[in-house]
Write a protein that holds these residues in place. Structure first.
Motif, PDB file in Angstrom:
ATOM      1  N   GLU A  32       0.888  -1.323   0.013  1.00 48.48           N
ATOM      2  CA  GLU A  32       0.043  -0.240   0.102  1.00 48.48           C
ATOM      3  C   GLU A  32       0.872   1.208  -0.218  1.00 48.48           C
ATOM      4  N   ARG A  33       1.596   1.070   0.747  1.00 48.90           N
ATOM      5  CA  ARG A  33       2.764   2.376   1.081  1.00 48.90           C
ATOM      6  C   ARG A  33       3.536   2.595  -0.386  1.00 48.90           C
ATOM      7  N   PHE A  34       3.883   1.602  -1.048  1.00 51.55           N
ATOM      8  CA  PHE A  34       4.594   1.866  -2.358  1.00 51.55           C
ATOM      9  C   PHE A  34       3.679   2.139  -3.524  1.00 51.55           C
ATOM     10  N   ASN A  35       2.342   1.882  -3.232  1.00 54.66           N
ATOM     11  CA  ASN A  35       1.635   2.104  -4.231  1.00 54.66           C
ATOM     12  C   ASN A  35       1.309   3.791  -4.091  1.00 54.66           C
ATOM     13  N   GLU A  36       1.090   4.234  -2.979  1.00 50.25           N
ATOM     14  CA  GLU A  36       1.056   5.692  -2.743  1.00 50.25           C
ATOM     15  C   GLU A  36       2.236   6.260  -3.337  1.00 50.25           C
ATOM     16  N   VAL A  37       3.592   5.755  -2.795  1.00 47.11           N
ATOM     17  CA  VAL A  37       4.757   6.482  -3.406  1.00 47.11           C
ATOM     18  C   VAL A  37       4.571   6.183  -4.853  1.00 47.11           C
ATOM     19  N   ASP A  38       4.447   5.555  -5.505  1.00 45.23           N
ATOM     20  CA  ASP A  38       4.056   5.344  -6.941  1.00 45.23           C
ATOM     21  C   ASP A  38       3.218   6.603  -7.439  1.00 45.23           C
ATOM     22  N   LYS A  39       1.936   6.662  -6.852  1.00 47.65           N
ATOM     23  CA  LYS A  39       1.087   7.725  -7.259  1.00 47.65           C
ATOM     24  C   LYS A  39       1.741   9.022  -7.110  1.00 47.65           C
ATOM     25  N   ARG A  40       2.454   9.231  -5.963  1.00 47.70           N
ATOM     26  CA  ARG A  40       3.280  10.596  -5.588  1.00 47.70           C
ATOM     27  C   ARG A  40       4.080  10.804  -6.588  1.00 47.70           C
ATOM     28  N   LEU A  41       5.020   9.914  -7.013  1.00 47.26           N
ATOM     29  CA  LEU A  41       5.883  10.118  -8.237  1.00 47.26           C
ATOM     30  C   LEU A  41       5.208  10.274  -9.488  1.00 47.26           C
ATOM     31  N   ASP A  42       4.202   9.933  -9.811  1.00 47.34           N
ATOM     32  CA  ASP A  42       3.314  10.131 -10.940  1.00 47.34           C
ATOM     33  C   ASP A  42       2.807  11.377 -11.177  1.00 47.34           C
ATOM     34  N   ARG A  43       2.422  11.862  -9.909  1.00 45.02           N
ATOM     35  CA  ARG A  43       2.079  13.446  -9.910  1.00 45.02           C
ATOM     36  C   ARG A  43       3.200  14.296  -9.965  1.00 45.02           C
ATOM     37  N   LEU A  44       4.463  13.893  -9.270  1.00 43.20           N
ATOM     38  CA  LEU A  44       5.636  14.666  -9.335  1.00 43.20           C
ATOM     39  C   LEU A  44       6.024  14.779 -10.846  1.00 43.20           C
ATOM     40  N   GLU A  45       6.323  13.742 -11.374  1.00 39.14           N
ATOM     41  CA  GLU A  45       6.390  13.550 -13.096  1.00 39.14           C
ATOM     42  C   GLU A  45       5.593  14.392 -13.729  1.00 39.14           C
ATOM     43  N   ALA A  46       4.352  14.443 -13.574  1.00 35.04           N
ATOM     44  CA  ALA A  46       3.221  15.126 -14.282  1.00 35.04           C
ATOM     45  C   ALA A  46       3.531  16.715 -13.912  1.00 35.04           C
ATOM     46  N   ASP A  47       3.704  16.871 -12.517  1.00 34.20           N
ATOM     47  CA  ASP A  47       4.226  18.467 -12.220  1.00 34.20           C
ATOM     48  C   ASP A  47       5.506  18.936 -13.159  1.00 34.20           C
ATOM     49  N   VAL A  48       6.553  18.111 -13.046  1.00 34.91           N
ATOM     50  CA  VAL A  48       7.643  18.661 -13.616  1.00 34.91           C
ATOM     51  C   VAL A  48       7.459  18.485 -15.089  1.00 34.91           C
ATOM     52  N   LYS A  49       6.680  17.978 -15.857  1.00 37.27           N
ATOM     53  CA  LYS A  49       6.301  17.884 -17.192  1.00 37.27           C
ATOM     54  C   LYS A  49       5.690  19.341 -17.556  1.00 37.27           C
ATOM     55  N   ASP A  50       4.788  19.680 -16.554  1.00 36.07           N
ATOM     56  CA  ASP A  50       3.934  20.825 -16.651  1.00 36.07           C
ATOM     57  C   ASP A  50       4.932  22.063 -16.570  1.00 36.07           C
ATOM     58  N   VAL A  51       5.861  21.910 -15.473  1.00 35.30           N
ATOM     59  CA  VAL A  51       6.762  22.966 -15.191  1.00 35.30           C
ATOM     60  C   VAL A  51       7.608  23.311 -16.485  1.00 35.30           C
ATOM     61  N   LYS A  52       8.199  22.268 -17.033  1.00 36.63           N
ATOM     62  CA  LYS A  52       9.100  22.389 -18.280  1.00 36.63           C
ATOM     63  C   LYS A  52       8.258  22.968 -19.293  1.00 36.63           C
ATOM     64  N   LYS A  53       6.932  22.405 -19.731  1.00 35.31           N
ATOM     65  CA  LYS A  53       6.229  23.049 -20.533  1.00 35.31           C
ATOM     66  C   LYS A  53       6.050  24.609 -20.594  1.00 35.31           C
ATOM     67  N   GLY A  54       5.770  24.809 -19.350  1.00 33.10           N
ATOM     68  CA  GLY A  54       5.455  26.402 -18.628  1.00 33.10           C
ATOM     69  C   GLY A  54       6.889  27.181 -18.881  1.00 33.10           C
ATOM     70  N   GLN A  55       7.810  26.611 -18.678  1.00 34.62           N
ATOM     71  CA  GLN A  55       9.307  27.242 -18.846  1.00 34.62           C
ATOM     72  C   GLN A  55       9.480  27.484 -20.399  1.00 34.62           C
TER      73      GLN A  55
END
Length: 107
Positions: free
Chosen positions: A36-59
């Protein structure tokens, strides 16, 4: 083997295996919690990766906007200078014409 002996052997095995089964159940629960914890970590990493992509696009968009704005500002400055230069040239021409007229009158 007699039934009594089988029952006794079954009882002894059950007693001996019961603590092992309990430990295995505990391990299964802990592994389940870890999953369960690993699944939550995976979800958080997915959100972080999406945020990083958004930041790169914005930049990238910001860089494009800055370049475009600088081009527009340069064009505006050039147009302003050209307009002022044309007006100044017209005034100089008028003054030179007037000087020539006055020079001709005095001659």
């Amino acid at each position: 083997m007699s039934n009594e002996l089988k029952d006794m052997l079954h009882s002894v095995l059950k007693e001996e295996l019961n603590p092992i089964n309990q430990r295995l159940d505990g391990i299964d629960k802990r592994l389940g919690k870890m999953d369960e914890r690993f699944n939550e970590v995976d979800k958080r990493l997915d959100r972080l990766e999406a945020d990083v992509k958004d930041v790169k696009k914005g930049q990238e968009q910001l860089q494009k906007n800055i370049i475009e704005s600088m081009g527009q500002f340069t064009d505006n400055i050039t147009e302003y200078v050209d307009d002022k230069t044309a007006a100044l040239n017209q005034r100089v021409y008028t003054v030179e014409t007037e000087i020539q007229r006055l020079y001709r009158q005095s001659s």
